[in-house]
Design an enzyme around this catalytic site. Sequence first.
Site, mmCIF file in Angstrom:
data_model
loop_
_atom_site.group_PDB
_atom_site.id
_atom_site.type_symbol
_atom_site.label_atom_id
_atom_site.label_comp_id
_atom_site.label_asym_id
_atom_site.label_seq_id
_atom_site.Cartn_x
_atom_site.Cartn_y
_atom_site.Cartn_z
ATOM 1 N N HIS A 105 -7.241 -3.362 4.822
ATOM 2 C CA HIS A 105 -6.721 -2.133 4.785
ATOM 3 C C HIS A 105 -7.195 -1.376 3.615
ATOM 4 O O HIS A 105 -7.792 -0.367 4.096
ATOM 5 C CB HIS A 105 -4.773 -2.492 4.451
ATOM 6 C CG HIS A 105 -4.797 -1.191 3.571
ATOM 7 N ND1 HIS A 105 -5.288 -0.284 2.498
ATOM 8 C CD2 HIS A 105 -3.606 0.266 4.337
ATOM 9 C CE1 HIS A 105 -4.024 0.471 2.678
ATOM 10 N NE2 HIS A 105 -3.105 1.305 3.241
ATOM 11 N N ASN A 106 -8.071 -1.895 3.082
ATOM 12 C CA ASN A 106 -8.450 -1.224 2.048
ATOM 13 C C ASN A 106 -10.173 -1.072 2.016
ATOM 14 O O ASN A 106 -10.524 0.265 1.520
ATOM 15 C CB ASN A 106 -8.657 -2.178 0.358
ATOM 16 C CG ASN A 106 -7.272 -2.155 -0.788
ATOM 17 O OD1 ASN A 106 -6.553 -2.034 0.496
ATOM 18 N ND2 ASN A 106 -7.143 -2.422 -1.105
ATOM 19 N N GLU B 189 -9.951 1.746 4.372
ATOM 20 C CA GLU B 189 -9.547 3.458 3.466
ATOM 21 C C GLU B 189 -10.926 3.940 2.374
ATOM 22 O O GLU B 189 -11.440 4.645 2.608
ATOM 23 C CB GLU B 189 -9.032 2.428 1.942
ATOM 24 C CG GLU B 189 -8.321 3.538 0.567
ATOM 25 C CD GLU B 189 -7.429 3.624 0.115
ATOM 26 O OE1 GLU B 189 -7.501 3.688 -1.474
ATOM 27 O OE2 GLU B 189 -6.776 2.618 0.287
ATOM 28 N N LYS C 245 -4.507 -7.107 3.992
ATOM 29 C CA LYS C 245 -4.447 -5.500 3.080
ATOM 30 C C LYS C 245 -6.158 -5.469 2.590
ATOM 31 O O LYS C 245 -5.614 -4.092 2.231
ATOM 32 C CB LYS C 245 -3.568 -5.959 1.460
ATOM 33 C CG LYS C 245 -3.497 -4.993 0.437
ATOM 34 C CD LYS C 245 -2.972 -3.346 0.985
ATOM 35 C CE LYS C 245 -2.758 -3.287 -0.277
ATOM 36 N NZ LYS C 245 -3.998 -2.688 -1.616
ATOM 37 N N SER D 182 1.028 -1.293 -0.002
ATOM 38 C CA SER D 182 -0.260 0.211 -0.016
ATOM 39 C C SER D 182 0.669 1.448 0.203
ATOM 40 O O SER D 182 1.837 1.212 0.713
ATOM 41 C CB SER D 182 -0.884 0.186 1.248
ATOM 42 O OG SER D 182 -2.025 1.035 1.490
#
Length: 472
Positions: free
Chosen positions: A186-187, A190, A183, A129
């Site tokens: 994480h997105n 986001e 990940k 990222s």
Amino acid sequence: MSKAHFGLVGLGVMGENLVLNAERNGFSSAVFNRTYAKTEEFLAGRGAGKDIVGARTLEEFVGLLERPRRILLMVKAGQPVDDMIQTLAPLLEDGDLLIDGGNSLYTDTERRVKELESRSFGFIGMGVSGGAKGALEGPSMMPGGTLSAYEAIESMVRKMAAQVEDGPCVTYIGPGGAGHFVKTVHNGIEYGIEQILAEAYDLMKRQGGMNGDEMADVLAAWNQTEELASFLVEITELCLRTKDPETGGDLVEFIVDAAGQKGTGLWTVISALEMGVPVPTIYAALNARVLSSLRSERLAAEAFLLPPTPAPFPLGDPAEGLPLLRDACILACMASYAQGMALLREASALHDYNLDLSAIGQIWKGGCIIRARLLQRIQDAYATNPALPNLLIDPWFAEQVNRRLPGLRQVVAGAALAGIPLPCLSSTLDYIDSYRTGRLPQNLVQAMRDCFGSHTYERTDRSGTFHTEWLS
């Protein structure tokens, strides 16, 4: 000629920047791209004068690498990754290591780890990222797979990663698809924060009558606070300040209001549903993107579905950073992190990932898209209590919730009366109100389920499972 330390397949923007990052940190590299013209263009341009060589064929590429080979795949997720693995595998030898640096579905990574390790190859699924700039200057990296495979790349990725006060923004995440799962979440976080900031913009524009520079000033003030200082707030300020070169107006007002998505937000929500973890703020952000894509329908619906009578409501003094709206956004951002961390906690237990949530907070502090000052508090919360069931009941976060909840409540109520949609902010309010409520109305839902389907229920006053022949 000496062999290269590191190999890269896929010279897209991220691939180019990662190989330049590796070379800058002392790792000679070999590169391969499906079209050799792209390789030539890179070597003549950004790769000129660097310790990087190109190959026309995969056979030549593999021959350029020292043993054991370390090859980073930066190709499109899904079948292209499997196709590249299938093509490369006959050229590899025992102990060679493949690293998938794209946004792959974690279950695909689980399968690939098992398949390749059964053939004596290593495989790492590594979330990366930071966008193009982060890949070049130092991203946050989330590698998962066997520990021995990680150890084979540890010295390299620790140098390539973003550096913060307490170390590089990379750590061994866990076995199998753990890295890609982290990940993905994480997105999802986001997605939530981006939508929260979009809702704040909508309120400032529609209720506050503010122009781009005035809104940017508010974001600049927010970015000085511990609770909101972050990369996403920083770039939101930049977007709001930027002018259209042709008209001189705020550029953001000329952009079509239909947001795209690449799948990771959807994977976050699907995983949460499968694991029984509520992520309403993240889901609302995903749903908002889907609804935005119905632009032609929305434009037509304006003629049929009338808005309520305008009902202005205060957001707070702009000179003070619109305190009510600021409180609402702080809690929604905290909820997005809390929901993501709760999902990681459940996945860790379900898949035996043994995730260190404090360490994950640490590696997100630099390089990545959701980097924020708040992550130090998240890191500290899980360091103090690794078994913390929800971030919002950590003492520091609980105090924030209790102090700022009236602001969130006023903003959501006012927007509802004014007919302004706030999917993330309103979902956050529902989430907090539900989570802090000791008794919810689902006892009636259980009664209905037993009434029509004999699904049984439990009682509050005694143990056991019960069924009632409900009167018709």
